[in-house]
Design a protein around this motif. Structure first.
Motif, PDB file in Angstrom:
ATOM      1  N   UNK A 249       0.833  -1.208   0.000  1.00 48.95           N
ATOM      2  CA  UNK A 249       0.000   0.000   0.000  1.00 48.95           C
ATOM      3  C   UNK A 249       0.870   1.262   0.000  1.00 48.95           C
ATOM      4  N   UNK A 250       1.966   1.214   0.755  1.00 46.47           N
ATOM      5  CA  UNK A 250       2.869   2.365   0.829  1.00 46.47           C
ATOM      6  C   UNK A 250       3.558   2.591  -0.512  1.00 46.47           C
ATOM      7  N   UNK A 251       4.035   1.507  -1.134  1.00 45.48           N
ATOM      8  CA  UNK A 251       4.720   1.632  -2.423  1.00 45.48           C
ATOM      9  C   UNK A 251       3.783   2.198  -3.490  1.00 45.48           C
ATOM     10  N   UNK A 252       2.566   1.659  -3.573  1.00 51.67           N
ATOM     11  CA  UNK A 252       1.620   2.146  -4.582  1.00 51.67           C
ATOM     12  C   UNK A 252       1.309   3.626  -4.360  1.00 51.67           C
ATOM     13  N   UNK A 253       1.175   4.028  -3.115  1.00 47.57           N
ATOM     14  CA  UNK A 253       0.903   5.439  -2.819  1.00 47.57           C
ATOM     15  C   UNK A 253       2.110   6.302  -3.175  1.00 47.57           C
ATOM     16  N   UNK A 256       2.245   7.164  -6.729  1.00 46.55           N
ATOM     17  CA  UNK A 256       1.105   7.882  -7.260  1.00 46.55           C
ATOM     18  C   UNK A 256       0.098   6.994  -7.953  1.00 46.55           C
ATOM     19  N   UNK A 257       0.088   5.709  -7.625  1.00 43.50           N
ATOM     20  CA  UNK A 257      -0.838   4.754  -8.239  1.00 43.50           C
ATOM     21  C   UNK A 257      -2.002   4.473  -7.297  1.00 43.50           C
ATOM     22  N   UNK A 258      -2.945   3.637  -7.767  1.00 50.03           N
ATOM     23  CA  UNK A 258      -4.059   3.228  -6.934  1.00 50.03           C
ATOM     24  C   UNK A 258      -3.651   2.131  -5.962  1.00 50.03           C
ATOM     25  N   UNK A 259      -4.630   1.565  -5.271  1.00 51.75           N
ATOM     26  CA  UNK A 259      -4.365   0.536  -4.263  1.00 51.75           C
ATOM     27  C   UNK A 259      -3.763  -0.709  -4.904  1.00 51.75           C
ATOM     28  N   UNK A 311       1.363  -5.248  -8.568  1.00 46.48           N
ATOM     29  CA  UNK A 311       0.495  -4.524  -9.494  1.00 46.48           C
ATOM     30  C   UNK A 311      -0.388  -3.583  -8.696  1.00 46.48           C
ATOM     31  N   UNK A 312      -0.243  -2.295  -8.938  1.00 42.37           N
ATOM     32  CA  UNK A 312      -1.108  -1.286  -8.314  1.00 42.37           C
ATOM     33  C   UNK A 312      -2.224  -0.960  -9.307  1.00 42.37           C
ATOM     34  N   UNK A 313      -3.413  -0.750  -8.809  1.00 43.26           N
ATOM     35  CA  UNK A 313      -4.539  -0.443  -9.687  1.00 43.26           C
ATOM     36  C   UNK A 313      -4.419   0.971 -10.238  1.00 43.26           C
ATOM     37  N   UNK A 314      -5.051   1.197 -11.393  1.00 44.71           N
ATOM     38  CA  UNK A 314      -5.159   2.552 -11.926  1.00 44.71           C
ATOM     39  C   UNK A 314      -6.227   3.288 -11.125  1.00 44.71           C
ATOM     40  N   UNK A 330     -13.693   9.306 -14.259  1.00 43.40           N
ATOM     41  CA  UNK A 330     -12.685  10.199 -13.705  1.00 43.40           C
ATOM     42  C   UNK A 330     -11.425   9.406 -13.367  1.00 43.40           C
ATOM     43  N   UNK A 331     -10.302  10.098 -13.422  1.00 44.35           N
ATOM     44  CA  UNK A 331      -9.023   9.501 -13.053  1.00 44.35           C
ATOM     45  C   UNK A 331      -8.267  10.440 -12.137  1.00 44.35           C
ATOM     46  N   UNK A 332      -7.549   9.859 -11.180  1.00 49.35           N
ATOM     47  CA  UNK A 332      -6.731  10.647 -10.269  1.00 49.35           C
ATOM     48  C   UNK A 332      -5.295  10.639 -10.759  1.00 49.35           C
ATOM     49  N   UNK A 333      -4.779  11.832 -10.992  1.00 50.97           N
ATOM     50  CA  UNK A 333      -3.412  11.993 -11.477  1.00 50.97           C
ATOM     51  C   UNK A 333      -2.892  13.318 -10.936  1.00 50.97           C
TER      52      UNK A 333
END
Length: 524
Positions: A249-253, A256-259, A311-314, A330-333
């Motif tokens: 969870x920390x790496x994906x965050x 800047x990726x999803x969970x 694999x982090x989700x989009x 919508x997408x978070x970027x």
């Protein structure tokens, strides 16, 4: 816009048979009068000599120095040992040994790879800031048309892990134009650079992850590597035994990726030396992996199949619809949620998003006009990129539009609820295998669904080892009740509720869980 090319070519050193101007087998012009080029033997050349050559060629620092990397020695052979201090402007300015050599062992021809002349300036670290490229002199790079996948090339060149964010800032100065598609070719960044003359343009501001990266995948998936020592800049593989879901969870965050959606050993290749030597103990809330506590015990081995593959989700969602499976895409970027828009999207592209959201298949994709007078900021994702292995985040770029997408997926409806209610005399507690009713008692099976749309109908399905039946009722107040006045052995079996409704010019359905019912002669 005026575009011209620029190229510098020293007259005494060159790199041949490489992939770019900054890599190849080293040759030195041995005699300016006869114009012969000579190969150099590895025994006569060291790291300080390599620094001078890379500087003379207007490239970045040397990254690889290895014998025969770009082929064997070709005659003639350079006959003296270079003894550079490392600060000379040209290789032939360096001192050399007085003893001559005229042979060189196989595998000893100097093969040199210089890094591309790029840097990030004005940021909080060497891995963030305004991107500049040196082509004779340093200039910022125009940001037009760049995606996260393109930005990742520069992060790798700088040994800075994965690209985390790309932004722009308008300036009024001379800039370099680097064609985005060109940076993925084998020719090297310098071959992609052009000078551009414009009254104003936007710089390319880049933030890379300084200490973690995912390799052999996309910006949000790959084999995990951690920078084990900030001084020597080595990247280490991580063993699955030292890494868990909270660490993921920390790496994906941090990237800047999803969970995290998949955490599996060797999913993107086996462990490569060196190996990270401690166990991560993240709480899951840290902003970077190296902020986490780690165990004091070290390990230096990792079993096959145990390299952390992540694999982090989009970070995408559908908002404003009747359920999480319909609405505006919508997408978070860059820490910002925006609508997604790009021309030429079809049901094929929408289907990819529905699968990512675990919402089944795509039913419709429609353009909707923004209510604003001016164009609104959107994240642009090309239709071709949606189907690529790089992931959505690898293709996203900032844009403005009057339109955005509304997507409806097949799993639009929530799951119905199925319940059984029994007569007072025949009441029975639910058993591990299901409900039990007494023969001759009446029972009712109720179907209901969370309010989403008016109308619709419920189909009650019944199956047993010997028969199958269907019963249908209209949905009234989003529910229907099926009364069975006298329980018989023929009622023993499995029941489910299927809700049907016609909306958005399409038929939708959703099925409840199975309910198992048994009939006995007396209450157990």
């Amino acid at each position: 816009m005026n575009v011209t090319s620029k190229s510098l070519s020293p007259d005494s050193v060159r790199l041949v048979d490489g992939t770019s101007l900054c890599s190849g087998r080293l040759e030195v012009k041995s005699n300016q009068s006869n114009q012969w080029w000579s190969s150099v033997c590895e025994d006569d050349f060291d790291q300080q000599d390599a620094e001078v050559v890379c500087r003379e060629l207007d490239c970045g620092a040397p990254s690889v120095l290895q014998g025969a990397l770009y082929g064997e020695v070709e005659a003639p052979v350079w006959t003296e040992e270079f003894q550079c201090g490392g600060n000379e402007s040209a290789l032939l300015d360096c001192r050399s040994s007085g003893s001559a050599r005229n042979t060189c062992s196989p595998g000893k021809a100097v093969g040199l790879t210089c890094s591309e002349p790029v840097r990030l300036v004005g940021g909080s670290s060497r891995c963030s800031g305004t991107l500049e490229v040196k082509q004779g002199y340093w200039r910022p790079v125009v940001s037009f048309g760049w995606s996260m996948k393109d930005a990742g090339v520069f992060c790798r060149e700088l040994n800075c892990g994965s690209a985390v964010s790309v932004t722009g800032r308008r300036v009024h100065e001379a800039m370099w134009q680097v064609r985005p598609g060109c940076v993925h070719s084998a020719s090297g960044l310098r071959d992609c650079v052009r000078v551009i003359s414009m009254t104003s343009s936007r710089t390319f501001n880049l933030t890379c992850s300084d200490s973690v990266r995912l390799v052999n995948g996309s910006p949000c998936s790959g084999r995990l590597e951690v920078k084990s020592n900030q001084s020597n800049q080595w990247w280490s593989s991580v063993c699955e035994d030292d890494f868990d879901q909270q660490d993921a969870e920390v790496v994906c965050r941090e990237l800047g990726c999803g969970a995290p959606s998949v955490l599996q050993g060797a999913l993107y290749g086996e462990v490569e030396a060196p190996i990270w030597t401690k166990e991560f103990q993240c709480g899951g809330h840290e902003s970077s992996l190296l902020d986490c506590r780690s165990s004091g015990s070290a390990r230096n081995t990792c079993s096959p199949g145990k390299a952390v593959g992540l694999t982090c989700s989009d970070p995408v969602r559908l908002v404003g619809g009747s359920s999480r499976c319909s609405g505006t895409l919508e997408m978070k970027h860059e820490e910002e949620w925006r609508p997604v828009f790009e021309n030429h999207w079809t049901l094929k592209e929408a289907a990819v998003l529905c699968r990512k959201l675990d919402c089944g298949s795509a039913v419709s994709v429609e353009l909707r006009k923004t209510p604003h007078i001016n164009k609104s900021p959107v994240w642009a994702i090309s239709s071709g990129c949606v189907h690529s292995a790089s992931g959505l985040r690898g293709c996203v770029r900032s844009d403005y539009s009057f339109y955005f997408f509304d997507i409806t997926c097949s799993d639009l409806l929530v799951q119905p609820i199925i319940l059984v209610s029994l007569s007072m005399d025949g009441v029975s507690q639910p058993q591990q295998q299901g409900f039990q009713v007494i023969r001759g008692s009446n029972f009712t099976i109720s179907c209901s669904i969370q309010p989403q749309f008016p109308g619709g109908s419920f189909l009650l399905t019944f199956t047993s080892s010997t028969s199958a039946h269907n019963y249908t009722q209209p949905a009234v107040n989003h529910s229907a009740h099926f009364l069975f006045p006298a329980a018989e052995p023929a009622h023993q079996g499995s029941y489910s509720c299927v809700y049907h409704v016609y909306v958005f010019s399409h038929n939708f359905s959703s099925e409840s869980r199975l309910l198992s019912l048994s009939v006995s002669d007396s209450q157990q």
